[in-house]
Design an enzyme around this catalytic site. Structure first.
Site, short mmCIF file in Angstrom:
data_model
loop_
_atom_site.label_atom_id
_atom_site.label_comp_id
_atom_site.label_asym_id
_atom_site.label_seq_id
_atom_site.Cartn_x
_atom_site.Cartn_y
_atom_site.Cartn_z
N HIS A 140 34.27 92.25 -40.12
CA HIS A 140 34.47 90.83 -40.44
C HIS A 140 33.23 90.05 -40.06
O HIS A 140 32.57 90.38 -39.06
CB HIS A 140 35.67 90.29 -39.64
CG HIS A 140 36.21 89.00 -40.17
ND1 HIS A 140 35.66 87.79 -39.83
CD2 HIS A 140 37.23 88.75 -41.02
CE1 HIS A 140 36.33 86.84 -40.45
NE2 HIS A 140 37.28 87.39 -41.19
N ASP A 179 43.24 92.38 -43.68
CA ASP A 179 43.65 93.12 -44.88
C ASP A 179 44.09 94.55 -44.59
O ASP A 179 44.66 95.20 -45.45
CB ASP A 179 42.49 93.16 -45.89
CG ASP A 179 42.19 91.78 -46.42
OD1 ASP A 179 43.15 91.09 -46.78
OD2 ASP A 179 41.02 91.39 -46.46
C1 COA Z 1 33.85 91.76 -44.16
C2 COA Z 1 32.41 92.13 -44.35
C3 COA Z 1 31.95 91.66 -45.74
C4 COA Z 1 31.57 91.43 -43.26
O1 COA Z 1 30.28 91.65 -43.55
P1 COA Z 1 29.00 91.13 -42.76
O2 COA Z 1 29.35 90.29 -41.60
O3 COA Z 1 28.10 90.56 -43.79
O4 COA Z 1 28.42 92.44 -42.17
P2 COA Z 1 27.52 93.48 -42.93
O5 COA Z 1 28.15 93.86 -44.22
O6 COA Z 1 26.13 92.95 -42.97
O7 COA Z 1 27.60 94.71 -41.93
C5 COA Z 1 26.89 94.83 -40.70
C6 COA Z 1 26.77 96.30 -40.38
O8 COA Z 1 28.07 96.87 -40.19
C7 COA Z 1 28.36 97.84 -41.19
N1 COA Z 1 29.71 97.61 -41.69
C8 COA Z 1 30.33 96.41 -41.82
N2 COA Z 1 31.57 96.58 -42.28
C9 COA Z 1 31.74 97.89 -42.43
C10 COA Z 1 32.81 98.67 -42.91
N3 COA Z 1 33.96 98.13 -43.29
N4 COA Z 1 32.65 100.01 -42.97
C11 COA Z 1 31.49 100.58 -42.58
N5 COA Z 1 30.43 99.89 -42.13
C12 COA Z 1 30.56 98.56 -42.07
C13 COA Z 1 27.34 97.58 -42.30
O9 COA Z 1 27.08 98.74 -43.05
C14 COA Z 1 26.16 97.11 -41.52
O10 COA Z 1 25.54 98.25 -40.95
P3 COA Z 1 23.95 98.29 -40.72
O11 COA Z 1 23.68 97.20 -39.71
O12 COA Z 1 23.71 99.66 -40.20
O13 COA Z 1 23.31 98.02 -42.06
C15 COA Z 1 32.20 93.66 -44.21
O14 COA Z 1 32.62 94.07 -42.93
C16 COA Z 1 32.97 94.42 -45.31
O15 COA Z 1 32.48 94.55 -46.42
N6 COA Z 1 34.18 94.97 -44.96
C17 COA Z 1 34.97 95.72 -45.90
C18 COA Z 1 35.65 94.80 -46.91
C19 COA Z 1 36.78 93.99 -46.29
O16 COA Z 1 37.63 94.52 -45.60
N7 COA Z 1 36.78 92.69 -46.60
C20 COA Z 1 37.80 91.79 -46.13
C21 COA Z 1 37.27 90.86 -45.13
S1 COA Z 1 38.56 89.91 -44.36
#
Ligand code: COA
Length: 378
Positions: A261, A315
């Site tokens: 998140h 979720d």
């Molecule tokens: C929610 C979300 C978009 C937040 O993203 P964010 O704050 O922008 O964080 P990032 O996507 O930049 O991720 C940061 C790091 O954690 C990792 N990471 C984040 N969520 C992850 C996940 N669900 N699974 C695996 N790795 C994850 C990323 O690969 C990244 O790794 P790195 O630093 O080695 O490149 C992201 O966690 C995600 O896509 N989750 C899955 C989709 C989801 O459940 N969405 C509903 C949100 S309520």
């Protein structure tokens, strides 16, 4: 001239001052008007929480009864809206059907009297009352059935489940559904709420505000993730497959759905409550093997990604709860919208109270002084 740093996605840029909800992502705290989500989930109802968010304080007994009564009496939709929905393609996504139907309400209630508290209240009541009816109506129509009328003897959530399944729900299922709505009603400045506030700032009508927010909620990066969690659990298929599945995805730099998140760096407090609701449902209506798979995913994700602050989000378990209630996967996001409409309306009201139209700037990186080239020379 002030020089501003460009932040893609406006990350970390405050877009409003708001007293509606608060998140502490390090401690895993979510509050609505200062009240912890755990307390509201245990003691409140969706309509009472909606009132709290929109009018800022918990209602008195009389105020709550009056609000519930008004919502109850506005649950029917006009036959012209029903007829319009009958023309929607059955294969269309229910979120698109909801967006079109919410926008169509504006055609019937075109008076725009934004300074009148009675107009604000009527619009709030109408939207909170009719959105569930429209979601349930589309679900029955796409199966080729006529929609059923709301039942006045059933409360908000029980009536929605009745309209959806054409049978009275079990009281435990109805209460758990109501708690799910409380958990999904509001969550600070997310994409759909921002969209609602931008639209509201133009002083358009609340139906356009909600329709634009529904459109924003529909995308897989926002409201759609709960559908993808169920698809992931189906794909994994068994507890033994979890570890290789997670390891393979991490190796390919793919995300584990329902985890991580932008704000929470610990387990999302809503996920903890939803998990216990799922357990209550399984105890009464039978176990779901996908729950065992989900638990193992949580264990492996914690082991591999816990140090990065990645844990289950809202979720992760909500889909399992809705699945156990027999709700089709593509209705998970419309149900999110049924809840979130009250949060959007709280932001609509707050935006109107101190409105300034949103008009951000941009950093131009295109060309200048380019000459017009006649078409035969291009
Ligand atoms: C929610 C979300 C978009 C937040 O993203 P964010 O704050 O922008 O964080 P990032 O996507 O930049 O991720 C940061 C790091 O954690 C990792 N990471 C984040 N969520 C992850 C996940 N669900 N699974 C695996 N790795 C994850 C990323 O690969 C990244 O790794 P790195 O630093 O080695 O490149 C992201 O966690 C995600 O896509 N989750 C899955 C989709 C989801 O459940 N969405 C509903 C949100 S309520």
């Amino acid at each position: 001239m002030m020089v501003c740093e460009y932040k893609p996605g406006l990350e970390g840029i405050p877009a409003a001052q708001s007293s509606i909800s608060y998140v502490d992502g390090q401690k895993g705290i979510l509050e609505y008007r200062g009240i912890r989500i755990e307390e509201l989930a245990e003691k409140s109802t969706f309509l009472e929480t909606a009132y709290l968010l929109i009018w800022g304080e918990l209602p008195s007994k009389q105020e709550l009864q009056a609000f519930e009564h008004e919502v109850l009496h506005h649950r029917r939709i006009k036959y012209r809206i029903r007829d319009m929905m009958k023309c929607f393609p059955e294969s269309g996504h229910p979120m698109d059907a909801l967006q079109a139907s919410a926008a169509a309400l504006g055609l019937f209630y075109s008076l725009r009297d934004l300074h009148n508290p009675a107009y604000i209240r009527d619009s709030v009541v109408r939207l909170i009352a009719t959105i569930p009816t429209m979601v349930a109506a589309f679900q029955l129509m796409r199966k080729g059935n006529d929609p059923v009328r709301p039942r006045d003897d059933l409360d908000y959530s029980a009536n929605f489940l009745y309209m959806l399944n054409e049978q009275e729900p079990d009281p435990l299922a109805a209460r758990i559904f109501d708690i799910c709505l409380i958990l999904q009603v509001e969550h600070t400045m997310n994409a759909s709420t921002f969209s609602a506030r931008v639209t509201a700032s133009t002083l358009t009508d609340p139906y356009a505000v909600v329709a634009s927010a529904v459109g924003t909620l529909g995308g897989p990066l926002h409201g759609g993730a709960n559908e993808e969690v169920i698809q992931m659990l189906e794909e994994i298929g068994s507890v033994e497959n979890v570890r290789p599945y997670v390891e393979d995805r991490l190796q390919r730099k793919a995300k584990i759905m329902g985890c991580g998140h932008r704000v929470y760096k610990v387990k999302d407090p809503r996920a903890t409550i939803l998990q216990s609701l799922a357990e209550q449902l399984f105890e009464k209506f039978g176990h779901d093997k996908f729950y065992d798979i989900a638990l193992e995913v949580e264990r492996v994700v914690e082991e591999k990604l816990g140090s990065k602050g990645i844990f289950p989000n809202v979720d992760f378990y909500s889909g399992l709860v809705y699945r156990k209630m027999g709700i089709p996967t593509d209705l998970f996001t419309p149900i999110f919208a049924i809840a979130r409409v009250a949060g959007w309306l709280a932001h609509w009201k707050e935006q109107l109270a101190e409105n300034r139209i949103f008009r951000p700037t941009q950093i131009y990186n295109g060309a200048h002084e380019v000459r017009y080239l006649p078409i035969d020379q291009r």
